[in-house]
Design an enzyme around this catalytic site. Structure first.
Site, PDB file in Angstrom:
ATOM      1  N   TYR A 185       1.574  -2.041   7.760  1.00 38.13           N
ATOM      2  CA  TYR A 185       2.222  -2.128   6.699  1.00 38.13           C
ATOM      3  C   TYR A 185       3.099  -3.092   6.532  1.00 38.13           C
ATOM      4  O   TYR A 185       3.648  -3.669   5.605  1.00 38.13           O
ATOM      5  CB  TYR A 185       2.777  -0.634   6.890  1.00 38.13           C
ATOM      6  CG  TYR A 185       3.683  -0.228   5.549  1.00 38.13           C
ATOM      7  CD1 TYR A 185       3.162  -0.220   4.376  1.00 38.13           C
ATOM      8  CD2 TYR A 185       5.148  -0.079   5.759  1.00 38.13           C
ATOM      9  CE1 TYR A 185       3.771   0.347   3.292  1.00 38.13           C
ATOM     10  CE2 TYR A 185       5.930  -0.004   4.497  1.00 38.13           C
ATOM     11  CZ  TYR A 185       5.365   0.372   3.260  1.00 38.13           C
ATOM     12  OH  TYR A 185       6.090   0.808   2.140  1.00 38.13           O
ATOM     13  N   SER A 195       9.441  -3.451   1.446  1.00 41.91           N
ATOM     14  CA  SER A 195      10.377  -2.453   2.476  1.00 41.91           C
ATOM     15  C   SER A 195      11.055  -2.989   3.403  1.00 41.91           C
ATOM     16  O   SER A 195      10.907  -4.238   3.839  1.00 41.91           O
ATOM     17  CB  SER A 195       8.884  -1.850   3.101  1.00 41.91           C
ATOM     18  OG  SER A 195       9.570  -0.843   4.104  1.00 41.91           O
TER      19      SER A 195
END
Length: 239
Positions: free
Chosen positions: A151, A138
């Site tokens: 995350y 990401s």
């Protein structure tokens, strides 16, 4: 036919990846954790296109269960050519609000689970001295993002793990690359408010979010490349 395993294969990106790789007949392993109805629909649809499809169920954050997935894959097809590590979870919480359980769940699946899969896939790929592992990370892992401490930490760790694995596995002819897809409209981002979505879109130089279909097609093309490894591909036009 190429033997492919897509983890998180019934998620937003995972499902579109399954369709992208079904354009040419292949053996497609779809890993899922809870979404069994969608898995069965994918199995039926992709099988009609001339693909061999198997559903693999298991909690990849558990090393024993992850190993069983690859044992079943080996028993069925005798090896693996392409692993796409797509399975992940995200629970947005401010740094001081995230619980220990929420932290552990994201680190265990997004990072440890990916590691278990890389390890098991590499053991099978070494026998053929070829293979490709593509890990889905990401942009948040590179920039940080408020509310995503666990995350971003897990995905940043995955990027570092990918680069290290590429160096260690290159001598066996195994490629390892990472893709940062960008902001996508999936179940993972469905909880964002309209204001948050508009803000993320406004940061994109093209003024629109990434497309699931374009990201999947990029990953499919990357999987065909024979001389690229250890790279991080950012498909997000936020700068």
């Amino acid at each position: 036919m190429k033997n492919i395993l897509i983890t998180g294969g019934t998620g937003g990106l995972g499902e579109v990846l399954c369709y992208a790789f079904s354009k040419k007949p292949a053996r497609i392993g779809i890993h899922l954790f809870k979404n069994h109805p969608k898995g069965k629909t994918l199995l039926n649809t992709l099988s009609k296109k001339g693909n061999e499809v198997i559903l693999f169920s298991g909690d990849l954050s558990n090393a024993v269960l992850a190993k069983k997935v690859f044992e079943q894959l080996y028993d069925a097809w005798g090896g693996i050519d392409l692993l796409i590590n797509n399975a992940a979870i995200n629970q947005d919480r401010l740094f001081h609000q995230i619980t220990t359980e929420e932290w552990d769940q994201q680190i265990y699946l997004n990072l440890s689970g990916a590691y278990y899969c890389i390890r098991e896939a590499a053991n099978l790929m070494k026998k053929k001295e070829k293979g490709h592992i593509i890990n889905i990370a990401s942009l948040s892992a590179l920039t940080g993002r408020a509310g995503q401490s666990a995350y971003t930490a897990s995905k940043n760790g995955l990027i570092a793990l990918s680069k290290t694995a590429a160096k260690e596995l290159g001598k066996y002819g195994i490629q390892v690359n990472t893709v940062c897809p960008g902001f996508l409209k999936t179940n993972m981002t469905a909880t964002l408010s309209t204001e948050q979505t508009d803000h993320l879109t406004s940061q994109n130089t093209l003024g629109r979010p990434s497309s699931l279909e374009e990201v999947s097609e990029f990953i499919r093309m990357l999987s065909e490349m024979k001389h690229i490894s250890g790279q991080v591909f950012n498909l997000d036009s936020r700068i």
